[in-house]
Enzyme design. Sequence first.
Site, PDB file in Angstrom:
ATOM      1  N   PRO B 174       0.788  -1.243   0.000  1.00 31.81           N
ATOM      2  CA  PRO B 174       0.000   0.000   0.000  1.00 31.81           C
ATOM      3  C   PRO B 174       0.820   1.293   0.000  1.00 31.81           C
ATOM      4  O   PRO B 174       0.772   2.067   0.960  1.00 31.81           O
ATOM      5  CB  PRO B 174      -0.834  -0.133   1.276  1.00 31.81           C
ATOM      6  CG  PRO B 174       0.034  -0.939   2.194  1.00 31.81           C
ATOM      7  CD  PRO B 174       0.808  -1.896   1.316  1.00 31.81           C
ATOM      8  N   CYS B 175       1.513   1.546  -1.101  1.00 35.15           N
ATOM      9  CA  CYS B 175       2.257   2.806  -1.185  1.00 35.15           C
ATOM     10  C   CYS B 175       1.304   3.994  -1.285  1.00 35.15           C
ATOM     11  O   CYS B 175       1.706   5.133  -1.075  1.00 35.15           O
ATOM     12  CB  CYS B 175       3.233   2.782  -2.368  1.00 35.15           C
ATOM     13  SG  CYS B 175       2.446   2.540  -3.951  1.00 35.15           S
ATOM     14  N   HIS B 176       0.023   3.708  -1.609  1.00 32.67           N
ATOM     15  CA  HIS B 176      -0.946   4.818  -1.674  1.00 32.67           C
ATOM     16  C   HIS B 176      -1.222   5.401  -0.287  1.00 32.67           C
ATOM     17  O   HIS B 176      -1.788   6.487  -0.178  1.00 32.67           O
ATOM     18  CB  HIS B 176      -2.262   4.345  -2.316  1.00 32.67           C
ATOM     19  CG  HIS B 176      -2.918   3.201  -1.589  1.00 32.67           C
ATOM     20  ND1 HIS B 176      -2.571   1.886  -1.803  1.00 32.67           N
ATOM     21  CD2 HIS B 176      -3.891   3.170  -0.641  1.00 32.67           C
ATOM     22  CE1 HIS B 176      -3.320   1.088  -1.030  1.00 32.67           C
ATOM     23  NE2 HIS B 176      -4.116   1.846  -0.317  1.00 32.67           N
TER      24      HIS B 176
END
Lengths: 163, 204
Positions: B174-176
């Site tokens: 989850p780099c978001h």
Amino acid sequence: MKRPFEKVVEEHAGTVLRVCRAVLGVSDADDAWSETFIAAMRAYPELPETANVEAWLVTIAHRKAVDVLRTAKRQPLPVDELPEAPTTLGLPGSDDPDLWETVRALPDKQRQAVAYHYVAGLPYAEIAEILGGTVEAARRAAADGMKSLRKNYPGASVKGAPS
Amino acid sequence: MSDLGENADVAALLSAPVNAETLARLHRKLEQVAENDDLLDVAYTTIDSPVGTLLLAATPKGLLRVAYDSEDHDLVLDTLGHKISPRILRAPKRLDRAARELDEYFAKRRRVFDLQLDLSLSKGFRQLVQRHLPEIGYGQTRSYRQVAELVGNPKAVRAVGTACATNPLPVVVPCHRVVRTDGTPGGYVGGLAAKTALLNLEAT
């Protein structure tokens, strides 16, 4: 640059299947197709980037087909004993089984030369390499094969070429 | 071909297209045999999602790549061909589980992914950051600076940004959830709209 193998399958699947049908007939073509693409996928990382992929695939298909022909010890049907009524094999997706049966009645070399030139579109020089023998012999085998086909395939004269 | 001549009719019949169903059946068999014979180095499929069509690719080790439409799927597959292996087939079966978990995630029925990952597309510090990103829980965000602290290198804020930008497994890793210190979203491999969509999905 070497493309993902999926692109090779996408581009050449149909041609290789037609070649296998021409050389082996519809019923054995599917297995030869599968063996060809598995062998090709195995060897693909080592294929030189400049190689002609279609000629390479046809060469593999040729070897697989020769194996099948050898194992089955199948003798080509004499041309004059073709069934009067076209056989309907009823195989799903066999498209035009009569045509492939007529092709199958040709002698091995003629059938292979027709398949590799008229189906796969390979030049006779490549075909001579695949079959062994001279370029002229490959050209003659293909010409004789087409002549027999024109004479014996009812669809050729009746239906003519699809426009 | 120059020498078709009178053979054009027979040649046309020989070259008639093969029925698409037959080819689809042969392709499925190829996928199966390639998998059984350990030849399927990379399997891929595409799925529809609220953030566009996603490409999913996996090695036998695990999920290797999730790619947005904007990354150009053909280009992504070419790159996988160079970096991993050109033995690549569209073979959805290996991606069944990943596809199902992503569907559940987008339907708000899943908060954590439970998938084997193959992180071989990233190395060193980038991979270290990507390994730590799943520690940011669903619906939460961290700043680039906080992530730098999380991985024990508080000065590497910029490198954390690069690690996020080059994440080969967006959505799943989850780099978001990594945003600017002022709370604005910051950049994203799938574009700003996709990042905002994911943050909104998780916030509601």
